[in-house]
Every structure is written in C-alpha cells, then in structure tokens.
Design a protein around this motif. Structure first.
Motif, PDB file in Angstrom:
ATOM      1  N   THR A  51      71.778  21.377 -14.748  1.00 45.26           N
ATOM      2  CA  THR A  51      70.947  20.830 -13.671  1.00 45.26           C
ATOM      3  C   THR A  51      69.478  20.693 -14.081  1.00 45.26           C
ATOM      4  O   THR A  51      68.833  19.704 -13.762  1.00 45.26           O
ATOM      5  CB  THR A  51      71.072  21.726 -12.417  1.00 45.26           C
ATOM      6  OG1 THR A  51      72.457  21.819 -12.097  1.00 45.26           O
ATOM      7  CG2 THR A  51      70.312  21.153 -11.237  1.00 45.26           C
ATOM      8  N   LYS A  52      68.964  21.695 -14.813  1.00 42.10           N
ATOM      9  CA  LYS A  52      67.539  21.629 -15.170  1.00 42.10           C
ATOM     10  C   LYS A  52      67.310  20.937 -16.506  1.00 42.10           C
ATOM     11  O   LYS A  52      66.185  20.650 -16.879  1.00 42.10           O
ATOM     12  CB  LYS A  52      66.968  23.047 -15.233  1.00 42.10           C
ATOM     13  CG  LYS A  52      66.811  23.684 -13.871  1.00 42.10           C
ATOM     14  CD  LYS A  52      66.111  25.023 -13.996  1.00 42.10           C
ATOM     15  CE  LYS A  52      66.209  25.804 -12.711  1.00 42.10           C
ATOM     16  NZ  LYS A  52      66.139  27.251 -12.978  1.00 42.10           N
ATOM     17  N   LEU A  90      76.600  16.555 -10.596  1.00 42.87           N
ATOM     18  CA  LEU A  90      75.456  16.773 -11.494  1.00 42.87           C
ATOM     19  C   LEU A  90      74.557  15.527 -11.497  1.00 42.87           C
ATOM     20  O   LEU A  90      73.326  15.639 -11.480  1.00 42.87           O
ATOM     21  CB  LEU A  90      75.952  17.100 -12.916  1.00 42.87           C
ATOM     22  CG  LEU A  90      74.878  17.234 -13.997  1.00 42.87           C
ATOM     23  CD1 LEU A  90      73.899  18.370 -13.693  1.00 42.87           C
ATOM     24  CD2 LEU A  90      75.519  17.460 -15.377  1.00 42.87           C
ATOM     25  N   LEU A  99      76.744  22.886 -13.588  1.00 41.76           N
ATOM     26  CA  LEU A  99      75.599  23.487 -12.888  1.00 41.76           C
ATOM     27  C   LEU A  99      74.532  23.911 -13.888  1.00 41.76           C
ATOM     28  O   LEU A  99      73.340  23.797 -13.623  1.00 41.76           O
ATOM     29  CB  LEU A  99      76.069  24.683 -12.048  1.00 41.76           C
ATOM     30  CG  LEU A  99      76.808  24.282 -10.773  1.00 41.76           C
ATOM     31  CD1 LEU A  99      77.645  25.431 -10.225  1.00 41.76           C
ATOM     32  CD2 LEU A  99      75.814  23.801  -9.709  1.00 41.76           C
ATOM     33  N   TYR A 137      74.528  30.034 -12.791  1.00 41.23           N
ATOM     34  CA  TYR A 137      75.022  29.331 -11.606  1.00 41.23           C
ATOM     35  C   TYR A 137      75.149  30.242 -10.409  1.00 41.23           C
ATOM     36  O   TYR A 137      75.090  29.814  -9.282  1.00 41.23           O
ATOM     37  CB  TYR A 137      76.361  28.679 -11.917  1.00 41.23           C
ATOM     38  CG  TYR A 137      77.470  29.701 -12.076  1.00 41.23           C
ATOM     39  CD1 TYR A 137      77.490  30.539 -13.177  1.00 41.23           C
ATOM     40  CD2 TYR A 137      78.448  29.840 -11.105  1.00 41.23           C
ATOM     41  CE1 TYR A 137      78.475  31.493 -13.313  1.00 41.23           C
ATOM     42  CE2 TYR A 137      79.442  30.791 -11.253  1.00 41.23           C
ATOM     43  CZ  TYR A 137      79.443  31.616 -12.348  1.00 41.23           C
ATOM     44  OH  TYR A 137      80.406  32.564 -12.473  1.00 41.23           O
ATOM     45  N   ARG A 165      72.467  15.461  -8.451  1.00 40.47           N
ATOM     46  CA  ARG A 165      71.347  16.426  -8.481  1.00 40.47           C
ATOM     47  C   ARG A 165      70.220  15.972  -9.386  1.00 40.47           C
ATOM     48  O   ARG A 165      69.064  16.290  -9.153  1.00 40.47           O
ATOM     49  CB  ARG A 165      71.843  17.799  -8.983  1.00 40.47           C
ATOM     50  CG  ARG A 165      72.696  18.577  -8.010  1.00 40.47           C
ATOM     51  CD  ARG A 165      72.847  20.043  -8.448  1.00 40.47           C
ATOM     52  NE  ARG A 165      73.508  20.203  -9.726  1.00 40.47           N
ATOM     53  CZ  ARG A 165      74.821  20.224  -9.908  1.00 40.47           C
ATOM     54  NH1 ARG A 165      75.621  20.090  -8.876  1.00 40.47           N
ATOM     55  NH2 ARG A 165      75.332  20.383 -11.106  1.00 40.47           N
ATOM     56  N   THR A 166      70.562  15.253 -10.482  1.00 41.84           N
ATOM     57  CA  THR A 166      69.560  15.011 -11.525  1.00 41.84           C
ATOM     58  C   THR A 166      69.131  13.561 -11.647  1.00 41.84           C
ATOM     59  O   THR A 166      68.147  13.284 -12.323  1.00 41.84           O
ATOM     60  CB  THR A 166      70.124  15.426 -12.901  1.00 41.84           C
ATOM     61  OG1 THR A 166      71.312  14.653 -13.141  1.00 41.84           O
ATOM     62  CG2 THR A 166      70.462  16.903 -12.956  1.00 41.84           C
TER      63      THR A 166
END
Ligand SMILES: *Cc1c(COP(=O)(O)O)cnc(C)c1O
Length: 404
Positions: free
Chosen positions: A105-106, A131, A102, A247, A134-135
């Motif tokens: 993620t950015k 992951l 988590l 997270y 998400r990315t």
C-alpha cells in the motif's frame, strides 16, 4: 512407483459409501484428503502438548514451540528457501496474498502498473483490485489463448518501467495449465518488477525450488497439500518481506510496546500476530513429510498417467469438450457435454458417489473467456485409480442419457 493399495489405506476417508456407492473423490483441486499420519499428528498435539507457543517457560509450551518451528524448518527445506523465517504461516493462500497486497500500500504510487493473468483465481484478483483502489495503481490483464495458455509475447509487450508487480498463478485451478514461471520471472526481473506466484495448485504436484528459480514471493495452502484446513504459507525473500508494511497488529509481533511507540519483532513473528493455528501448522509440516515419503516425482508421474488416461476416455464421449489444452498440465480436466448444464451433470454424478466440482471454480474470467456457464472439473490425486475413471466415464454416459 506408487503402491496404490498401501496409499489408499493411508486415507481412511476414501473407504466409505455415498448414496450406496463407493466414494470416488475427484475434487482434489478444491481440497485434498488428509492421511492418517497427519490426523494422528494433530490429535497427538491436542492429546499430549496443546499449549501456546513462544511464551511459556513450561514443558508443554516448549514442546509445542519446537513442533511449530520444526514445521517451518520442514517447509523451508522442502521448498529450498534460504532461511526458515522467510516462511510465514498464514490461514491459507488467500490470506497470504492479502498480506502482500496490503504490504504494498505504501510502496506503490499512482500510475504504477500491476500485471495479472486472465486465468487467476478470485483470491488472486480481488486483493490486487483493492490495492489499485488504495494506491491509484493500474491493473493490466495478460491474456490467454483458446488452449488456456498464457500468451507470453503479449505479456512481455505489456511489461515496462511502470510495471512494479507481476501476479501469476503457477497452475490454473480451472484448467490445470502450468505457467512458464521461469520465463515470467526473467522477463519481469529484467524490468525490475517483483513477481508474486500463487502456488496453491502447483505445490501438491511437483517440486519447486525457491532459490534456484529466484522466486520473490510464493503462496500455498495446506488443505490442498494433504494437510488440514485453515493454514497456509507465504514465502518472501527476506529483504522483500522487510519492505512490506504490516497488515495487522497484536501480541507476539512486537519487540516492545509502550503508549508512545511500539517496535516490532523480527521475521517471521511480525507477520504472525496473535495465537496462530498451532495444530494446523504442525499438521501442515507432517503433510509435507508424508508427500516426501512418497516422492513428488512419483506423485507427478502417476497423476500424469491418470490424466492422460482420463483425457483419452472422456474424449470418447459424444459432444464432450475439454477446456484447457496446454501441453504442460497438472491432473485437472474441465469439460462440458453438449449444452447440458454442468450443475445437472454434477448432481447426477453425486448420486453415483462421485465428487466433482461444477461452476466457475472461483475463476470467472476464464469461464467468461470461453463464453460458457461453467464447467465440470475433475481433479485427480495419487490415491485415485483408472478403475475410478472408468466408473466416472460410464456414469457420465448414463447421466447424459437421463438428461436428454
Ligand atoms: C484454492 C486456491 C486459492 C485460495 O486458497 P485458499 O486455501 O482458499 O485460501 C488461491 N489460488 C488458487 C489457484 C487456488 O486454487
């Protein structure tokens, strides 16, 4: 040297009958047993100083806080992390892996690559798949060979500038293979990738030095290390932990909360929101002290002896095939006998008082690799004996006759 009688007396649970037979516990890779000294440590907390930590000014709270932070210090020294706050307490290895996944993620971007191995536990597959979802990062799988060994050359050729994370188990829970993490770390670091090592099956069996190996992230579970369930650890280098996004939020992780803006506490507290498993953490620390009182080198050499003996004895059984033939292995043996279903054999062993694991061991890709329905897995600990192995081998021969 291992004094087996003394050690077995430390584990009261071993002294019982199952289905009228002496219990033989060969499912240590799923959960190890807990020595009396750890059970006492946990009950003493509840009997004498159960209290919330880091908050109260009162005596019990201070005592609980001290015991909790002492456990962190014990674990830091045991693994040679450079700072106590690089050890984060979690609910287990699964939780630790999710915090890291988590946290990226950015950081990760579309097209970045994550390499994991074909021998991972589901806990170390699914969070990385999520992951990627998400990315937009891409998951690549480093293959194993017939012996259940990572093909290092293939792994190396998969690494590139795009590789951001390399995710690898230190020891395979299904096969016992010990991965060459030094080589994996140096190859990955040469591409500037960070390495996440799943140590759930390694930490109970041998000494690991985080600083000497230049480890980025390492996770482990207390319940596989002779401690209580529901507690584990996440190690990360300070700089890396501080790059992760948080997270989840709550009390105890904050510096200041207003409705305009909340600022976060420092490591390790920002990753430990809410009231943690205080008794569990204190028990985890005591379990580490206990293994150190026996000595991981002693544990390792005794377990190797058990494994070699069991491998030799099991090989005498007709049509028995062992999966996982790495030169460097911990005391885990996965096998099948002819076409017999592992579950049926496991159920008969249970009737003989012998606890083993059957199935895919939360590592389905390995079972798929060998194209089998599952295996029987026996996993030894330093409280097991050769006599128990003899009884298991006899029982397997009887079970095979019953099923044919
Ligand atoms: C057991 C295990 C996990 C998961 O640990 P939990 O304590 O269930 O969170 C992850 N990886 C490996 C290799 C394991 O053996």
């Amino acid at each position: 040297m291992i004094n087996i009688q003394k050690i077995r007396a430390d584990f009261p649970i071993l002294n019982q009958k199952i289905n009228g037979k002496e219990l033989i516990y060969f499912d240590n890779a799923a959960t190890s047993q807990t020595p009396q000294i750890v059970i006492d440590k946990i009950s003493n907390y509840y009997l004498g100083y159960n209290s919330n930590i880091h908050r109260g000014v009162h005596f019990l709270s201070q005592k609980a806080t001290e015991a909790y932070e002492n456990a962190r210090k014990t674990i830091q020294l045991h693994f040679n992390a450079s700072r106590p706050y690089e050890i984060i307490f979690t609910s287990g290895a699964t939780h630790s892996i999710n915090i890291i996944a988590l946290g990226y993620t950015k950081i990760l971007k579309k097209g970045d690559e994550i390499i994991i191995s074909e021998m991972e536990h589901h806990s170390n597959i699914v969070p990385w798949q999520m992951l990627c979802e998400r990315t937009g990062a891409i998951l690549k799988i480093a293959p194993i060979n017939e012996d259940g060994v990572l093909v290092l050359d293939k792994f190396k050729s998969m690494c590139s500038k795009k590789t951001k994370l390399v995710v690898i188990t230190h020891v395979s829970n299904a096969l016992g293979t010990v991965n060459p993490i030094e080589s994996i770390l140096s190859i990955s670091h040469s591409f500037n990738a960070k390495v996440i090592i799943d140590g759930a099956q390694a930490a109970p069996h041998f000494k690991i030095d985080f600083q000497a190996l230049d480890i980025d992230y390492y996770v482990a579970s207390s319940h596989k290390l002779y401690g209580p369930t529901g507690v584990g650890m996440l190690y990360g280098k300070e700089r890396l932990l501080n790059e992760l996004s948080l997270y989840h939020g709550g009390g105890e992780m904050i510096h200041q909360v207003t409705f305009k803006k909340t600022t976060y506490a420092e490591l390790p507290h920002k990753f430990e929101p809410g009231t943690p498993n205080i008794a569990g953490v204190i028990g985890f620390g005591e379990a580490i002290n206990y293994t150190n009182s026996i000595g991981l080198n002693n544990i390792n050499s005794y377990e190797k002896e058990l494994m070699e003996y069991a491998t030799k004895e099991l090989d005498k059984i007709k049509d028995l095939k062992i999966y996982g033939k790495a030169k460097d292995k911990t005391a885990i043996i996965s096998f099948n006998i002819g076409k017999l279903h592992p579950y049926d054999l496991g159920a008969i062993l249970d009737k003989f008082g012998i606890a083993v694991r059957t199935g895919h061991h939360c590592a389905q890709p390995i079972i798929d690799y060998y194209k089998i329905p599952g295996t029987i897995r026996v996993s030894f600990s330093f409280y097991n004996t050769k006599e128990e192995i003899d009884i298991m081998v006899d029982s397997l021969i009887r079970a095979t006759k019953m099923l044919q």
